[in-house]
Write a protein that holds these residues in place. Sequence first.
Motif, mmCIF file in Angstrom:
data_model
loop_
_atom_site.group_PDB
_atom_site.id
_atom_site.type_symbol
_atom_site.label_atom_id
_atom_site.label_comp_id
_atom_site.label_asym_id
_atom_site.label_seq_id
_atom_site.Cartn_x
_atom_site.Cartn_y
_atom_site.Cartn_z
ATOM 1 N N UNK A 50 5.990 0.570 6.338
ATOM 2 C CA UNK A 50 5.292 -0.703 6.482
ATOM 3 C C UNK A 50 5.242 -1.102 7.954
ATOM 4 N N UNK A 51 6.365 -0.959 8.646
ATOM 5 C CA UNK A 51 6.385 -1.269 10.081
ATOM 6 C C UNK A 51 5.346 -0.433 10.810
ATOM 7 N N UNK A 52 5.265 0.847 10.449
ATOM 8 C CA UNK A 52 4.303 1.731 11.109
ATOM 9 C C UNK A 52 2.886 1.247 10.876
ATOM 10 N N UNK A 53 2.593 0.865 9.633
ATOM 11 C CA UNK A 53 1.236 0.419 9.305
ATOM 12 C C UNK A 53 0.923 -0.928 9.960
ATOM 13 N N UNK A 54 1.907 -1.858 9.970
ATOM 14 C CA UNK A 54 1.690 -3.170 10.582
ATOM 15 C C UNK A 54 1.337 -3.035 12.052
ATOM 16 N N UNK A 55 2.037 -2.134 12.742
ATOM 17 C CA UNK A 55 1.896 -2.034 14.199
ATOM 18 C C UNK A 55 0.745 -1.139 14.624
ATOM 19 N N UNK A 56 0.356 -0.184 13.771
ATOM 20 C CA UNK A 56 -0.627 0.799 14.215
ATOM 21 C C UNK A 56 -2.036 0.471 13.778
ATOM 22 N N UNK A 57 -2.193 -0.123 12.593
ATOM 23 C CA UNK A 57 -3.566 -0.226 12.082
ATOM 24 C C UNK A 57 -3.827 -1.476 11.254
ATOM 25 N N UNK A 58 -2.815 -2.104 10.704
ATOM 26 C CA UNK A 58 -3.105 -3.204 9.783
ATOM 27 C C UNK A 58 -3.110 -4.554 10.490
ATOM 28 N N UNK A 63 -0.126 6.628 18.931
ATOM 29 C CA UNK A 63 1.178 6.704 19.607
ATOM 30 C C UNK A 63 2.220 5.830 18.927
ATOM 31 N N UNK A 64 1.810 4.615 18.536
ATOM 32 C CA UNK A 64 2.807 3.697 17.978
ATOM 33 C C UNK A 64 3.243 4.126 16.584
ATOM 34 N N UNK A 65 2.317 4.675 15.790
ATOM 35 C CA UNK A 65 2.735 5.114 14.459
ATOM 36 C C UNK A 65 3.667 6.321 14.575
ATOM 37 N N UNK A 66 3.463 7.154 15.597
ATOM 38 C CA UNK A 66 4.382 8.268 15.836
ATOM 39 C C UNK A 66 5.787 7.746 16.112
ATOM 40 N N UNK A 67 5.877 6.735 16.971
ATOM 41 C CA UNK A 67 7.189 6.194 17.340
ATOM 42 C C UNK A 67 7.881 5.545 16.134
ATOM 43 N N UNK A 68 7.126 4.811 15.323
ATOM 44 C CA UNK A 68 7.750 4.188 14.152
ATOM 45 C C UNK A 68 8.114 5.223 13.089
ATOM 46 N N UNK A 69 7.287 6.259 12.946
ATOM 47 C CA UNK A 69 7.667 7.348 12.034
ATOM 48 C C UNK A 69 9.008 7.947 12.479
ATOM 49 N N UNK A 70 9.160 8.158 13.785
ATOM 50 C CA UNK A 70 10.411 8.736 14.311
ATOM 51 C C UNK A 70 11.590 7.798 14.050
ATOM 52 N N UNK A 71 11.391 6.505 14.289
ATOM 53 C CA UNK A 71 12.475 5.540 14.045
ATOM 54 C C UNK A 71 12.895 5.591 12.581
ATOM 55 N N UNK A 72 11.907 5.693 11.682
ATOM 56 C CA UNK A 72 12.216 5.788 10.259
ATOM 57 C C UNK A 72 12.943 7.079 9.913
ATOM 58 N N UNK A 73 12.521 8.181 10.523
ATOM 59 C CA UNK A 73 13.184 9.471 10.279
ATOM 60 C C UNK A 73 14.644 9.437 10.714
ATOM 61 N N UNK A 74 14.876 8.875 11.897
ATOM 62 C CA UNK A 74 16.243 8.824 12.430
ATOM 63 C C UNK A 74 17.131 7.946 11.538
ATOM 64 N N UNK A 75 16.599 6.798 11.131
ATOM 65 C CA UNK A 75 17.377 5.905 10.262
ATOM 66 C C UNK A 75 17.598 6.535 8.894
ATOM 67 N N UNK A 76 16.562 7.182 8.362
ATOM 68 C CA UNK A 76 16.635 7.771 7.019
ATOM 69 C C UNK A 76 17.595 8.959 6.978
ATOM 70 N N UNK A 77 17.581 9.777 8.051
ATOM 71 C CA UNK A 77 18.363 11.016 8.053
ATOM 72 C C UNK A 77 19.769 10.830 8.598
#
Length: 505
Positions: A249-257, A349-363
């Motif tokens: 959701x953070x990724x979508x809010x910041x990148x496109x929505x 670029x921003x959705x890439x960064x938020x995807x990474x933040x989610x991956x790091x938190x998730x893993x």
Amino acid sequence: MIPAALAPWVPVVILLTSLVPALAIFALPERTERTRTVLNLSGAVAKVALVAVLVPPVLAGNRYEWRVPFLPSVDLVLRVEPFSLFFLGLSAFLWLLTTVYAIGYLKKGGQHRSRFFAFFSLCVVASSGIALSGNLVTFVIFYELLTLATYPLVIHEQTKAALRGGRVYLTYTLTGGAALLLGAVWLTSLVGPVEFADRGNPAVAQLAADDPGAARAVFVLILAGLAVKAALVPLHGWLPRSMVAPAPVSALLHAVAVVKAGVFGIVLLVDLVYGAEVAEGLGLLTPLMVLACVTILWGSVRALRQDGLKARLAYSTVSQVAYVTLGISMVNAAGMTGGLVHIVHQGLMKITLFFCAGLIAHTLGLTKVSQLSGIGRRMPLTCAAFTVGALGMVGIPPVAGYMSKWYLGLGAVEADAPWVVVVLVASSLLNAAYFLPVVARMWWGTPDPALELEHRVKVGAEAPWAMLGPTIITAVCSVGVTVFAGLQYSPLSVARLIVEESWLP
């Protein structure tokens, strides 16, 4: 080639590609994971395919419009034209990737997934409706629908922090929506139905000539409403507090929505409602340029002080999205092109960064910058993607942010505004100050033994491929849009076409 009898229905079909999955998923029980996944991906793939088919004819001059009476003398209008397709293309592509990412993110332990994905699709319906709006009333309807569709996503975790963040989000966005509605009603009462038009609506231009004071007041009121979602200072406070939302959701809010809807609306206001020449003649664009520059610097300064990774990215969004507003306030080809193309570049670029933040938190369960030392050795692909996104935000070639800043700099010189060049340079230095230490810490930092990183990564892939795959794709695209910028249908080529053929006086 689309048959003439079907052409008016093209915008409706675009909306249905996400509305039908949304309504169907609402009716699904929680356990029907496979059906839900098929519906989600089918709708997302169909939207991408439809947008891809529409690009050549729309850029060649064809238009697809659907209209139906809505209020006395006011129609509900959906229209496919180059600018709407530009935003729609970004929305469709990133929705597909974010859907795949969200499926992986919520696969283990996710609650209320049917509700999540239904509102997720409804959010895309609203974003698509915003892109396709052919007049001000239609835009306001979908703009408010976006607020209502994203609120359940922000509070999805149902924690105290999520509910508190959701209240702040709703307070800001509904207040902004009220200002937008009042401005739209006021303008309609003065000039009649406000259809979007290349180089501005003629009736609004006449209002500016006859009653410039009223024209300025309406512009400021509508801008104030749009500035909330666009996160312009001082109306940006909701954005960092909404970081309690799940990573997709953070990724979508910041990148496109949400933030993109706000800045998309500002572009419509300047270029398709007033027209850049009229807005400049009313003396509205220089203050808008100053506001954008203040936001660019303020967001970067605030980002420097954040230890939370998502909070740092959120303040970065405040800064980076304001580049779009800066570009369209310049009224020359280079500046407007730089601002417009940054809608796509910042999104990738921003959705890439938020995807990474989610991956790091998730893993790894890590959410703070101070915890990221040495994780590059445990999650090399994730950290490589983060590095690409971070370098792009700084403006280092060949990542997309470099291209945006190059055109914005050219526009500032052409506009005889050297102080804007100083702001761009200062902003890039601040971007480097809050992004490069994170990158250095990831690759060369010494892991904290107490975190026991070696026990947090399973053997095999560093993270679920459903999450890692979209992250790598957006990182590659962040470079590809610059490397292949000269191609006919690249974001930069399309942005230049829109500016030169539809916006410039």
